[in-house]
Design an enzyme around this catalytic site. Sequence first.
Site, PDB file in Angstrom:
ATOM      1  N   ILE A   1       8.820  10.450 -11.264  1.00 26.95           N
ATOM      2  CA  ILE A   1       8.356   9.119 -10.880  1.00 26.95           C
ATOM      3  C   ILE A   1       7.640   8.491 -12.071  1.00 26.95           C
ATOM      4  CG2 ILE A   1       7.003   7.818  -9.170  1.00 26.95           C
ATOM      5  CD1 ILE A   1       9.340   9.584  -7.987  1.00 26.95           C
TER       6      ILE A   1
ATOM      7  N   TYR B   1       1.316  24.380 -12.374  1.00 24.36           N
ATOM      8  CA  TYR B   1       1.649  23.211 -11.541  1.00 24.36           C
ATOM      9  C   TYR B   1       2.602  23.604 -10.399  1.00 24.36           C
ATOM     10  CZ  TYR B   1       3.116  18.406 -10.433  1.00 24.36           C
ATOM     11  OH  TYR B   1       3.389  17.206  -9.806  1.00 24.36           O
TER      12      TYR B   1
HETATM   13  P1  NDP Z   1      -1.270   9.947 -11.859  1.00 23.82           P
HETATM   14  O1  NDP Z   1      -1.587  10.826 -13.015  1.00 23.82           O
HETATM   15  O2  NDP Z   1      -0.807   8.568 -12.079  1.00 23.82           O
HETATM   16  O3  NDP Z   1      -2.503   9.900 -10.836  1.00 23.82           O
HETATM   17  C1  NDP Z   1      -3.166  11.064 -10.450  1.00 23.82           C
HETATM   18  C2  NDP Z   1      -4.221  10.697  -9.443  1.00 23.82           C
HETATM   19  O4  NDP Z   1      -4.898  11.903  -9.047  1.00 23.82           O
HETATM   20  C3  NDP Z   1      -5.254   9.758 -10.023  1.00 23.82           C
HETATM   21  O5  NDP Z   1      -5.605   8.808  -9.061  1.00 23.82           O
HETATM   22  C4  NDP Z   1      -6.417  10.692 -10.319  1.00 23.82           C
HETATM   23  O6  NDP Z   1      -7.685  10.082 -10.243  1.00 23.82           O
HETATM   24  C5  NDP Z   1      -6.295  11.699  -9.182  1.00 23.82           C
HETATM   25  N1  NDP Z   1      -6.999  12.934  -9.507  1.00 23.82           N
HETATM   26  C6  NDP Z   1      -6.690  13.864 -10.426  1.00 23.82           C
HETATM   27  N2  NDP Z   1      -7.598  14.849 -10.432  1.00 23.82           N
HETATM   28  C7  NDP Z   1      -8.507  14.530  -9.472  1.00 23.82           C
HETATM   29  C8  NDP Z   1      -9.683  15.144  -8.997  1.00 23.82           C
HETATM   30  N3  NDP Z   1     -10.151  16.300  -9.507  1.00 23.82           N
HETATM   31  N4  NDP Z   1     -10.375  14.540  -7.998  1.00 23.82           N
HETATM   32  C9  NDP Z   1      -9.940  13.387  -7.485  1.00 23.82           C
HETATM   33  N5  NDP Z   1      -8.838  12.735  -7.904  1.00 23.82           N
HETATM   34  C10 NDP Z   1      -8.132  13.309  -8.889  1.00 23.82           C
HETATM   35  O7  NDP Z   1      -0.179  10.777 -11.054  1.00 23.82           O
HETATM   36  P2  NDP Z   1       0.882  10.346  -9.946  1.00 23.82           P
HETATM   37  O8  NDP Z   1       0.462   9.133  -9.237  1.00 23.82           O
HETATM   38  O9  NDP Z   1       2.207  10.406 -10.575  1.00 23.82           O
HETATM   39  O10 NDP Z   1       0.776  11.619  -8.986  1.00 23.82           O
HETATM   40  C11 NDP Z   1       0.254  11.566  -7.665  1.00 23.82           C
HETATM   41  C12 NDP Z   1       0.637  12.867  -6.988  1.00 23.82           C
HETATM   42  O11 NDP Z   1       2.059  12.986  -6.936  1.00 23.82           O
HETATM   43  C13 NDP Z   1       0.129  14.111  -7.719  1.00 23.82           C
HETATM   44  O12 NDP Z   1      -0.285  15.070  -6.791  1.00 23.82           O
HETATM   45  C14 NDP Z   1       1.343  14.576  -8.466  1.00 23.82           C
HETATM   46  O13 NDP Z   1       1.309  15.952  -8.764  1.00 23.82           O
HETATM   47  C15 NDP Z   1       2.467  14.210  -7.505  1.00 23.82           C
HETATM   48  N6  NDP Z   1       3.761  14.092  -8.132  1.00 23.82           N
HETATM   49  C16 NDP Z   1       3.988  13.170  -9.123  1.00 23.82           C
HETATM   50  C17 NDP Z   1       5.229  13.111  -9.724  1.00 23.82           C
HETATM   51  C18 NDP Z   1       5.563  12.153 -10.804  1.00 23.82           C
HETATM   52  O14 NDP Z   1       6.683  12.260 -11.351  1.00 23.82           O
HETATM   53  N7  NDP Z   1       4.719  11.214 -11.175  1.00 23.82           N
HETATM   54  C19 NDP Z   1       6.317  14.023  -9.324  1.00 23.82           C
HETATM   55  C20 NDP Z   1       5.950  14.930  -8.276  1.00 23.82           C
HETATM   56  C21 NDP Z   1       4.718  14.959  -7.716  1.00 23.82           C
HETATM   57  P3  NDP Z   1      -8.393   9.445 -11.557  1.00 23.82           P
HETATM   58  O15 NDP Z   1      -7.776   8.126 -11.795  1.00 23.82           O
HETATM   59  O16 NDP Z   1      -9.779   9.361 -11.148  1.00 23.82           O
HETATM   60  O17 NDP Z   1      -8.122  10.409 -12.673  1.00 23.82           O
END
Ligand code: NDP
Length: 234
Positions: free
Chosen positions: A173, A140
């Site tokens: 988050i 990651y």
């Molecule tokens: P969630 O797990 O809530 O959501 C992840 C999202 O990414 C979902 O909408 C998922 O779609 C989508 N996704 C994952 N794999 C794929 C793929 N192969 N193709 C298309 N869509 C995909 O995570 P967050 O909202 O928390 O995270 C959003 C971003 O922020 C990420 O990049 C994460 O790494 C980053 N982030 C989050 C943090 C946190 O604390 N939450 C901290 C730092 C960074 P689906 O619903 O279809 O699975």
Amino acid sequence: MSRSVLITGGGRGIGLATARAFADDGEKVAITHRSGSAPPGVLGIHADVTVDGDLERAVEKAEAEHGPIEVLVANAGITADTLLPAMPPERFEEVLATNLTGAYRTVRAAIRGMLLARTGRVVLLSSALAFLGAPGQTNYAASKAGLAGLARSLAWEVGGRGITVNVVAPGIIDTDMTKPLPGPRMADLMRMTPLGRTGTAEEVAAAIRFLASPAASYITGAVLPVGGGLGMGL
Ligand code: NDP
């Protein structure tokens, strides 16, 4: 404003909050999603950032409905935590393929239109943990640190065409991604967070919105931490 906005992974978490924030501003918003559906007033497009051709089709569809993409948010991401000695190559590569190559695919699909238009805003979702490191997160952190290099190189490539490329680095988050964190690990992370609490998806969306706004017209190649102070100074 009424710009054409595309957000990957906009069906839940930070992507969904960002889609809502832009839609509330009157922007024309499209999201990609694999599961679930788009919120009212937002165009939902099925796409997987690891699949060849999916992003090109998504951009085509969004542009047919809303016009050339003016704001692009590469948000889709996953974790698959494992200590390195126990991490098989496919687990490492799966995270790189989604978080780093997926962002590359996303930007590549949308950037040509921005180059032609000589304007555009690109925001990539990294993480405070990319720069702090964390046990179990070699995959990651590598993927998320890679996004800073991608963004900064791209900022050089497209700056002359009026396109900005920036990175948001959230801390901890409150979304599905952080739900599996064990209590003691969460307590450790909160001790490392001066504000002493998790952030909300809406607080991250606000930073993304800022970087896409006219107020950020002279900001490019920046990594903006949105982590309550987690990892400050890195
Ligand atoms: P969630 O797990 O809530 O959501 C992840 C999202 O990414 C979902 O909408 C998922 O779609 C989508 N996704 C994952 N794999 C794929 C793929 N192969 N193709 C298309 N869509 C995909 O995570 P967050 O909202 O928390 O995270 C959003 C971003 O922020 C990420 O990049 C994460 O790494 C980053 N982030 C989050 C943090 C946190 O604390 N939450 C901290 C730092 C960074 P689906 O619903 O279809 O699975």
